[in-house]
Write an enzyme that holds these catalytic residues in place. Sequence first.
Site, PDB file in Angstrom:
ATOM      1  N   GLU A 165      -4.319  -6.564  15.996  1.00 58.78           N
ATOM      2  CA  GLU A 165      -4.646  -7.870  15.404  1.00 58.78           C
ATOM      3  C   GLU A 165      -3.339  -8.617  15.153  1.00 58.78           C
ATOM      4  O   GLU A 165      -2.318  -7.973  14.923  1.00 58.78           O
ATOM      5  CB  GLU A 165      -5.349  -7.685  14.047  1.00 58.78           C
ATOM      6  CG  GLU A 165      -6.675  -6.978  14.125  1.00 58.78           C
ATOM      7  CD  GLU A 165      -7.235  -6.667  12.725  1.00 58.78           C
ATOM      8  OE1 GLU A 165      -6.612  -7.042  11.715  1.00 58.78           O
ATOM      9  OE2 GLU A 165      -8.304  -6.039  12.667  1.00 58.78           O
ATOM     10  N   LYS A 203      -0.564 -10.117  13.091  1.00 56.41           N
ATOM     11  CA  LYS A 203      -0.119  -9.898  11.711  1.00 56.41           C
ATOM     12  C   LYS A 203       0.346 -11.240  11.174  1.00 56.41           C
ATOM     13  O   LYS A 203       1.371 -11.767  11.612  1.00 56.41           O
ATOM     14  CB  LYS A 203       0.998  -8.865  11.634  1.00 56.41           C
ATOM     15  CG  LYS A 203       1.379  -8.568  10.193  1.00 56.41           C
ATOM     16  CD  LYS A 203       2.453  -7.510  10.101  1.00 56.41           C
ATOM     17  CE  LYS A 203       2.656  -7.016   8.677  1.00 56.41           C
ATOM     18  NZ  LYS A 203       2.854  -8.062   7.677  1.00 56.41           N
ATOM     19  N   ARG A 249      -2.131 -11.691   1.184  1.00 52.63           N
ATOM     20  CA  ARG A 249      -3.403 -11.001   1.340  1.00 52.63           C
ATOM     21  C   ARG A 249      -4.360 -11.379   0.227  1.00 52.63           C
ATOM     22  O   ARG A 249      -3.959 -11.451  -0.936  1.00 52.63           O
ATOM     23  CB  ARG A 249      -3.142  -9.505   1.296  1.00 52.63           C
ATOM     24  CG  ARG A 249      -4.338  -8.679   1.660  1.00 52.63           C
ATOM     25  CD  ARG A 249      -3.852  -7.332   2.025  1.00 52.63           C
ATOM     26  NE  ARG A 249      -4.900  -6.459   2.466  1.00 52.63           N
ATOM     27  CZ  ARG A 249      -4.645  -5.260   2.984  1.00 52.63           C
ATOM     28  NH1 ARG A 249      -3.405  -4.839   3.090  1.00 52.63           N
ATOM     29  NH2 ARG A 249      -5.635  -4.497   3.391  1.00 52.63           N
ATOM     30  N   ARG A 260      -3.144  -9.561  -3.651  1.00 53.22           N
ATOM     31  CA  ARG A 260      -2.776  -8.190  -3.325  1.00 53.22           C
ATOM     32  C   ARG A 260      -2.461  -7.379  -4.579  1.00 53.22           C
ATOM     33  O   ARG A 260      -2.650  -6.175  -4.634  1.00 53.22           O
ATOM     34  CB  ARG A 260      -1.534  -8.302  -2.437  1.00 53.22           C
ATOM     35  CG  ARG A 260      -1.088  -7.049  -1.824  1.00 53.22           C
ATOM     36  CD  ARG A 260       0.337  -7.197  -1.332  1.00 53.22           C
ATOM     37  NE  ARG A 260       0.944  -5.923  -1.507  1.00 53.22           N
ATOM     38  CZ  ARG A 260       1.173  -5.065  -0.516  1.00 53.22           C
ATOM     39  NH1 ARG A 260       0.917  -5.399   0.711  1.00 53.22           N
ATOM     40  NH2 ARG A 260       1.687  -3.900  -0.758  1.00 53.22           N
ATOM     41  N   GLU A 272      -6.068 -12.817   5.165  1.00 54.22           N
ATOM     42  CA  GLU A 272      -4.750 -13.340   4.851  1.00 54.22           C
ATOM     43  C   GLU A 272      -4.851 -14.855   4.719  1.00 54.22           C
ATOM     44  O   GLU A 272      -5.457 -15.509   5.573  1.00 54.22           O
ATOM     45  CB  GLU A 272      -3.802 -12.930   5.995  1.00 54.22           C
ATOM     46  CG  GLU A 272      -2.351 -13.142   5.721  1.00 54.22           C
ATOM     47  CD  GLU A 272      -1.639 -11.943   5.053  1.00 54.22           C
ATOM     48  OE1 GLU A 272      -2.306 -10.997   4.588  1.00 54.22           O
ATOM     49  OE2 GLU A 272      -0.405 -11.999   4.995  1.00 54.22           O
ATOM     50  N   PHE A 324      -9.979 -10.172   8.159  1.00 53.66           N
ATOM     51  CA  PHE A 324      -9.858  -9.018   9.048  1.00 53.66           C
ATOM     52  C   PHE A 324     -10.631  -7.799   8.562  1.00 53.66           C
ATOM     53  O   PHE A 324     -10.583  -6.753   9.206  1.00 53.66           O
ATOM     54  CB  PHE A 324      -8.394  -8.656   9.320  1.00 53.66           C
ATOM     55  CG  PHE A 324      -7.538  -8.507   8.088  1.00 53.66           C
ATOM     56  CD1 PHE A 324      -7.665  -7.409   7.274  1.00 53.66           C
ATOM     57  CD2 PHE A 324      -6.582  -9.481   7.776  1.00 53.66           C
ATOM     58  CE1 PHE A 324      -6.868  -7.276   6.143  1.00 53.66           C
ATOM     59  CE2 PHE A 324      -5.785  -9.358   6.646  1.00 53.66           C
ATOM     60  CZ  PHE A 324      -5.928  -8.245   5.823  1.00 53.66           C
ATOM     61  N   ARG A 374      -1.511   4.298   2.257  1.00 52.18           N
ATOM     62  CA  ARG A 374      -0.709   3.950   3.426  1.00 52.18           C
ATOM     63  C   ARG A 374      -0.865   5.111   4.402  1.00 52.18           C
ATOM     64  O   ARG A 374      -0.645   6.258   4.032  1.00 52.18           O
ATOM     65  CB  ARG A 374       0.755   3.808   3.008  1.00 52.18           C
ATOM     66  CG  ARG A 374       1.648   3.196   4.053  1.00 52.18           C
ATOM     67  CD  ARG A 374       3.086   3.089   3.568  1.00 52.18           C
ATOM     68  NE  ARG A 374       3.245   2.277   2.370  1.00 52.18           N
ATOM     69  CZ  ARG A 374       3.190   0.949   2.343  1.00 52.18           C
ATOM     70  NH1 ARG A 374       2.992   0.274   3.455  1.00 52.18           N
ATOM     71  NH2 ARG A 374       3.338   0.298   1.208  1.00 52.18           N
ATOM     72  N   LYS A 430       1.890  -1.395  11.127  1.00 53.94           N
ATOM     73  CA  LYS A 430       2.390  -2.766  11.279  1.00 53.94           C
ATOM     74  C   LYS A 430       3.508  -2.732  12.307  1.00 53.94           C
ATOM     75  O   LYS A 430       4.372  -1.847  12.254  1.00 53.94           O
ATOM     76  CB  LYS A 430       2.847  -3.369   9.957  1.00 53.94           C
ATOM     77  CG  LYS A 430       3.724  -2.481   9.129  1.00 53.94           C
ATOM     78  CD  LYS A 430       3.999  -3.087   7.765  1.00 53.94           C
ATOM     79  CE  LYS A 430       4.778  -2.125   6.899  1.00 53.94           C
ATOM     80  NZ  LYS A 430       4.907  -2.516   5.515  1.00 53.94           N
TER      81      LYS A 430
HETATM   82  P1  AMP Z   1       3.646  -5.627   4.828  1.00 52.43           P
HETATM   83  O1  AMP Z   1       3.395  -6.654   3.772  1.00 52.43           O
HETATM   84  O2  AMP Z   1       4.813  -5.953   5.687  1.00 52.43           O
HETATM   85  O3  AMP Z   1       3.613  -4.232   4.280  1.00 52.43           O
HETATM   86  O4  AMP Z   1       2.414  -5.666   5.844  1.00 52.43           O
HETATM   87  C1  AMP Z   1       1.091  -5.469   5.443  1.00 52.43           C
HETATM   88  C2  AMP Z   1       0.484  -6.797   5.073  1.00 52.43           C
HETATM   89  O5  AMP Z   1       0.315  -7.606   6.216  1.00 52.43           O
HETATM   90  C3  AMP Z   1      -0.906  -6.706   4.517  1.00 52.43           C
HETATM   91  O6  AMP Z   1      -0.887  -6.350   3.167  1.00 52.43           O
HETATM   92  C4  AMP Z   1      -1.445  -8.101   4.732  1.00 52.43           C
HETATM   93  O7  AMP Z   1      -1.090  -8.945   3.647  1.00 52.43           O
HETATM   94  C5  AMP Z   1      -0.658  -8.590   5.929  1.00 52.43           C
HETATM   95  N1  AMP Z   1      -1.484  -8.825   7.127  1.00 52.43           N
HETATM   96  C6  AMP Z   1      -1.321  -9.866   7.963  1.00 52.43           C
HETATM   97  N2  AMP Z   1      -2.193  -9.809   8.975  1.00 52.43           N
HETATM   98  C7  AMP Z   1      -2.948  -8.699   8.790  1.00 52.43           C
HETATM   99  C8  AMP Z   1      -4.027  -8.093   9.507  1.00 52.43           C
HETATM  100  N3  AMP Z   1      -4.500  -8.619  10.646  1.00 52.43           N
HETATM  101  N4  AMP Z   1      -4.535  -6.940   8.997  1.00 52.43           N
HETATM  102  C9  AMP Z   1      -4.052  -6.391   7.848  1.00 52.43           C
HETATM  103  N5  AMP Z   1      -3.050  -6.924   7.135  1.00 52.43           N
HETATM  104  C10 AMP Z   1      -2.484  -8.062   7.593  1.00 52.43           C
END
Ligand code: AMP
Length: 528
Positions: free
Chosen positions: A219, A221, A226, A241, A271, A311, A383, A389
């Site tokens: 998907e 990102k 969130r 979040r 998001e 999502f 996690r 990611k």
């Molecule tokens: P990070 O903040 O770098 O740990 O990455 C995870 C975060 O990416 C999630 O908590 C979401 O806020 C964001 N995110 C963006 N797009 C998506 C997606 N398609 N699925 C899940 N999380 C996403």
Amino acid sequence: MEPFLSLAKLCEALEATTKRNEKVAMIGNFLRSLSPDEVALAVPLIIGWIFPEADSKPLELGYTIVSSALKARRQGRLIEAPLTIKAVREVFERIADVKGPGSQGRKKALLEGLLAQSTELERKWILKNIFGEMQHGVNEGIMLDAIAKASGVPEELVHRAYTFTGDLGKIATIALSDGAVGLSKIGLELFRPIKPMLAEMSYDISEALSEHGGITAFEYKFDGARIQIHRKGSKVRVFSRRLSDVTESLPEIVEIALNEISANEYIVEGEAVAMDSSSKPLPFQDLMRRFRRVKEVEEKASEIPLRLYLFDILRLGEKSLIDEAYEERWNLLRKICPEKYLAKRLITSDPEEAMAFLKEAIEAGHEGLMAKALSSPYYPGKRSKYWFKIKPFHRLDLVIVAADWGYGRRRGWLSDYYLAAFDQVSGCYELVGKTFKGLKDEEFEEMTKRLLSLKVSETEHTVAVKPEVVVEVAFNEIQRSPRYRSGYALRFARIVRIRDDKSPRDVDTLETVRRLYEAQFEHKGRLR
Ligand code: AMP
């Protein structure tokens, strides 16, 4: 009523041992000795958060106020009545609630009162709570195990219940008064946010594909914040979040939830992304402004319009979907939600196709891809390798623990930042790098003010701060380094953005830094 002194003594004993089992047993015994209404108050004070996570509020007690309150206390009269845990929490509540003109003076007076009633040892742990530096190695995991120990409820059940409420104190109270029966009643509930499922960092598409058995759902990102949307009938609440209620800041999301998603009762997740007038995603900072300014919502809503990309779906009607497979959840989400509000995705087993999709996401201004295992349930708060990611550049979320005063053009600003990851073993933040790159002038100015309000101590060049400001840091490489106790240092680190959506408890761990270090080494090996 338990005196606060026993809590301070507990913290003192926790500081004196490095053994996890001992810490768990000590906290367990302590919790058992409390009355039911004290448990929820004691838990955040032991761990060093003061307030429950979803209800966390800044005290806005800077170093100057604290040190002048400390001085005033010495001249003041000592009050004999012992402090209770309840009384300490109440004073903290009142300090946080003081707002507006003259608030600094009133905060100081409240703190002086508290310190005047406290003994030397109590003062030590009150101050450690204020500055968020407990250094006694107690994290969420240890607290959850202590709750299990104290109540005799299996650890797994305690951990599970926590992901549905995000409130350690509440979990402890229920575990101790109603045991396993009480905790197993806690599940997904409308209008109570749950901890979001998290993703592991991956270095390449093929790792995700092979971990997911050869096929995975990629998907986009999105570079946003969130949110969890809960609806029943005409009632809608939106949670961040960090599980705080952000409904009032996001009227257009509420509109979409009411008018465009065709179901009456649901919990969906997605998001929120800020857009400019040509529909390009705006920097994250602009989005965070929307979350902060509740008062000027109308104005900001037209200035910084939001896009929504959903999502996941966690509940539809009365049915919880978190144990259903990802694919099944998506099929349901698709049924009730128009295409334009869905995250763009591609299910493939072909790494080249996935690579092209990653390129497309980056060119459209997004951050990278998520890779999600098709058969995976939704694991709240966890996690795991079910979600990866994938970002084209190395990035870590770190917390600022100190800053140096700048010189030359940056004189007068705290502009060189000490960056730390969380060491799950010791429960401390450990330095992994330092940078003065990435912020704009006005951001330096704002950051300086913010860090000064979090000051813990200072020397001529350096101000140590309470670990609170989370930044996303990009870098080129991780090196072994004797300079930091962590043993690692980031090369060419620069701040990509300030992550106000993340709490210091969300920063990357030293274990992740170590893993990234090892992975880049493997990669280099392959190049040779
Ligand atoms: P990070 O903040 O770098 O740990 O990455 C995870 C975060 O990416 C999630 O908590 C979401 O806020 C964001 N995110 C963006 N797009 C998506 C997606 N398609 N699925 C899940 N999380 C996403």
